[in-house]
Scaffold this motif. Structure first.
Motif, PDB file in Angstrom:
ATOM      1  N   PHE A 161       0.829  -1.202   0.000  1.00  0.00           N
ATOM      2  CA  PHE A 161       0.000   0.000   0.000  1.00  0.00           C
ATOM      3  C   PHE A 161       0.866   1.256   0.000  1.00  0.00           C
ATOM      4  CE2 PHE A 161      -2.218   3.260   2.599  1.00  0.00           C
ATOM      5  CZ  PHE A 161      -3.265   3.531   1.730  1.00  0.00           C
ATOM      6  N   GLU A 162       1.888   1.286   0.864  1.00  0.00           N
ATOM      7  CA  GLU A 162       2.778   2.435   0.931  1.00  0.00           C
ATOM      8  C   GLU A 162       3.559   2.612  -0.373  1.00  0.00           C
ATOM      9  OE1 GLU A 162       3.413   4.585   4.181  1.00  0.00           O
ATOM     10  OE2 GLU A 162       1.402   3.983   3.562  1.00  0.00           O
ATOM     11  N   ARG A 163       3.948   1.487  -1.006  1.00  0.00           N
ATOM     12  CA  ARG A 163       4.673   1.565  -2.262  1.00  0.00           C
ATOM     13  C   ARG A 163       3.783   2.121  -3.368  1.00  0.00           C
ATOM     14  NH1 ARG A 163       6.389  -3.543  -2.455  1.00  0.00           N
ATOM     15  NH2 ARG A 163       8.109  -3.068  -1.065  1.00  0.00           N
ATOM     16  N   ASP A 164       2.516   1.721  -3.396  1.00  0.00           N
ATOM     17  CA  ASP A 164       1.572   2.229  -4.391  1.00  0.00           C
ATOM     18  C   ASP A 164       1.358   3.733  -4.229  1.00  0.00           C
ATOM     19  OD1 ASP A 164       1.271  -0.265  -5.470  1.00  0.00           O
ATOM     20  OD2 ASP A 164      -0.583  -0.728  -4.404  1.00  0.00           O
ATOM     21  N   ARG A 165       1.464   4.227  -2.999  1.00  0.00           N
ATOM     22  CA  ARG A 165       1.283   5.659  -2.741  1.00  0.00           C
ATOM     23  C   ARG A 165       2.590   6.428  -2.917  1.00  0.00           C
ATOM     24  NH1 ARG A 165       0.070   6.527   2.738  1.00  0.00           N
ATOM     25  NH2 ARG A 165      -0.739   8.581   2.214  1.00  0.00           N
ATOM     26  N   ASN A 166       3.629   5.748  -3.361  1.00  0.00           N
ATOM     27  CA  ASN A 166       4.956   6.351  -3.486  1.00  0.00           C
ATOM     28  C   ASN A 166       5.505   6.833  -2.144  1.00  0.00           C
ATOM     29  OD1 ASN A 166       5.313   5.943  -6.248  1.00  0.00           O
ATOM     30  ND2 ASN A 166       4.223   7.812  -6.771  1.00  0.00           N
ATOM     31  N   GLN A 167       5.064   6.193  -1.052  1.00  0.00           N
ATOM     32  CA  GLN A 167       5.588   6.501   0.268  1.00  0.00           C
ATOM     33  C   GLN A 167       6.718   5.552   0.662  1.00  0.00           C
ATOM     34  OE1 GLN A 167       4.964   9.057   1.885  1.00  0.00           O
ATOM     35  NE2 GLN A 167       2.835   9.660   1.921  1.00  0.00           N
ATOM     36  N   LEU A 168       6.876   4.501  -0.101  1.00  0.00           N
ATOM     37  CA  LEU A 168       7.908   3.505   0.191  1.00  0.00           C
ATOM     38  C   LEU A 168       8.621   3.151  -1.110  1.00  0.00           C
ATOM     39  CD1 LEU A 168       9.113   1.598   2.377  1.00  0.00           C
ATOM     40  CD2 LEU A 168       7.442  -0.109   1.625  1.00  0.00           C
ATOM     41  N   MET A 169       9.948   3.281  -1.114  1.00  0.00           N
ATOM     42  CA  MET A 169      10.717   3.019  -2.323  1.00  0.00           C
ATOM     43  C   MET A 169      11.615   1.812  -2.131  1.00  0.00           C
ATOM     44  SD  MET A 169      11.910   6.832  -3.566  1.00  0.00           S
ATOM     45  CE  MET A 169      12.609   6.152  -5.098  1.00  0.00           C
ATOM     46  N   ARG A 170      11.804   1.061  -3.219  1.00  0.00           N
ATOM     47  CA  ARG A 170      12.720  -0.058  -3.193  1.00  0.00           C
ATOM     48  C   ARG A 170      14.150   0.464  -3.114  1.00  0.00           C
ATOM     49  NH1 ARG A 170      13.155  -2.062  -7.752  1.00  0.00           N
ATOM     50  NH2 ARG A 170      13.941  -4.124  -7.190  1.00  0.00           N
ATOM     51  N   ARG A 171      15.017  -0.337  -2.496  1.00  0.00           N
ATOM     52  CA  ARG A 171      16.411   0.059  -2.327  1.00  0.00           C
ATOM     53  C   ARG A 171      17.062   0.400  -3.671  1.00  0.00           C
ATOM     54  NH1 ARG A 171      20.184  -1.011   1.789  1.00  0.00           N
ATOM     55  NH2 ARG A 171      22.351  -1.023   1.095  1.00  0.00           N
ATOM     56  N   ASP A 172      16.803  -0.418  -4.691  1.00  0.00           N
ATOM     57  CA  ASP A 172      17.401  -0.179  -6.004  1.00  0.00           C
ATOM     58  C   ASP A 172      16.917   1.139  -6.605  1.00  0.00           C
ATOM     59  OD1 ASP A 172      18.808  -2.517  -5.825  1.00  0.00           O
ATOM     60  OD2 ASP A 172      17.444  -3.681  -7.097  1.00  0.00           O
ATOM     61  N   ASP A 173      15.645   1.504  -6.340  1.00  0.00           N
ATOM     62  CA  ASP A 173      15.127   2.772  -6.852  1.00  0.00           C
ATOM     63  C   ASP A 173      15.824   3.950  -6.181  1.00  0.00           C
ATOM     64  OD1 ASP A 173      13.355   1.434  -8.487  1.00  0.00           O
ATOM     65  OD2 ASP A 173      11.715   1.480  -7.032  1.00  0.00           O
ATOM     66  N   VAL A 174      16.062   3.830  -4.874  1.00  0.00           N
ATOM     67  CA  VAL A 174      16.762   4.890  -4.152  1.00  0.00           C
ATOM     68  C   VAL A 174      18.193   5.031  -4.668  1.00  0.00           C
ATOM     69  CG1 VAL A 174      17.614   5.633  -1.883  1.00  0.00           C
ATOM     70  CG2 VAL A 174      15.360   4.570  -2.089  1.00  0.00           C
ATOM     71  N   ARG A 175      18.852   3.887  -4.876  1.00  0.00           N
ATOM     72  CA  ARG A 175      20.230   3.929  -5.380  1.00  0.00           C
ATOM     73  C   ARG A 175      20.286   4.576  -6.761  1.00  0.00           C
ATOM     74  NH1 ARG A 175      24.819   1.201  -4.042  1.00  0.00           N
ATOM     75  NH2 ARG A 175      23.705  -0.225  -2.651  1.00  0.00           N
ATOM     76  N   GLU A 176      19.333   4.211  -7.627  1.00  0.00           N
ATOM     77  CA  GLU A 176      19.303   4.793  -8.970  1.00  0.00           C
ATOM     78  C   GLU A 176      19.067   6.299  -8.905  1.00  0.00           C
ATOM     79  OE1 GLU A 176      16.836   4.374 -13.204  1.00  0.00           O
ATOM     80  OE2 GLU A 176      16.452   2.996 -11.536  1.00  0.00           O
TER      81      GLU A 176
END
Length: 216
Positions: A130-145
């Motif tokens: 749910f948090e990921r769908d709301r863009n409140q939670l990002m995957r580690r790889d997305d943060v690194r990119e």
């Protein structure tokens, strides 16, 4: 409208959150401050309504005057308060979840029965989705990119800056070399900060038996 800060309050804020050394303090209009802080003009107006210091109010054809150091310090203090509130909310949420399953602070997943563990882990996965769908939670790889992209932009701009300034303003070679050193130090500092971010957050192997109840 929030309470107006006193001169003493502003001095204390500026001492706690000074401008970066490379930034010279100055008086700005609302639009100039919006550009400097990379926000919209309505955001600046909203911050003023919330109590951001104003050097001189506008009106009758005159523009607002805003001291950059005062506004920067006020905003940094606001961010610190927001981070503190977020942490308190996170802790309260975890405490409530523990209470609902009959646990207490410091309990581990291993202390619960298998059915409760499965229910908690399923609920946690749903919450994370749910948090990921709301863009409140990002995957580690997305943060690194994202870090890589931002760092590349900073590095490229700073590497090009001395040549651009030399051509436009005909700087003396001595000043150009000094500017190159400053840009190189800043690039190195940003790179070290990014590397430290990942060093402080290593990928850990997590199992249901070893994880704390609501660790992510």
């Amino acid at each position: 409208m929030t309470d107006q800060l006193t001169e003493t309050d502003i001095v204390d804020l500026v001492q706690r959150y000074p401008l970066p050394e490379v930034v010279e303090d100055c008086v700005m209009t609302q639009q100039e401050l919006a550009d400097a802080m990379d926000v919209s003009l309505p955001t600046i107006a909203a911050w003023i309504s919330k109590g951001m210091p104003v050097k001189q109010k506008g009106g009758a054809g005159s523009a607002y005057e805003l001291q950059l150091s005062h506004c920067f310090a006020w905003r940094q203090a606001q961010k610190a308060n927001e981070d503190l509130r977020s942490e308190k909310v996170r802790q309260a949420t975890q405490a409530l979840r523990l209470a609902l399953v009959g646990g207490s602070s410091g309990d581990t997943m291993a202390a619960l029965d298998p059915k409760t563990r499965r229910e908690i882990m399923a609920a946690q996965r749903e919450h994370e989705m749910f948090e990921r769908d709301r863009n409140q939670l990002m995957r580690r790889d997305d943060v690194r990119e994202t870090f890589d992209v931002v760092f590349s932009l900073i590095r490229d701009q700073l590497n090009a800056a001395p040549d651009v300034i030399e051509r436009k303003h005909a700087l003396e070679p001595k000043l150009v070399h000094a500017l190159i050193d400053i840009c190189d130090d800043l690039v190195s500092g940003v790179k070290e900060a990014i590397d430290a971010f990942w060093r402080d957050r290593p990928v850990r192997e997590a199992t249901a038996q070893k994880r704390d109840l609501f660790d992510s």
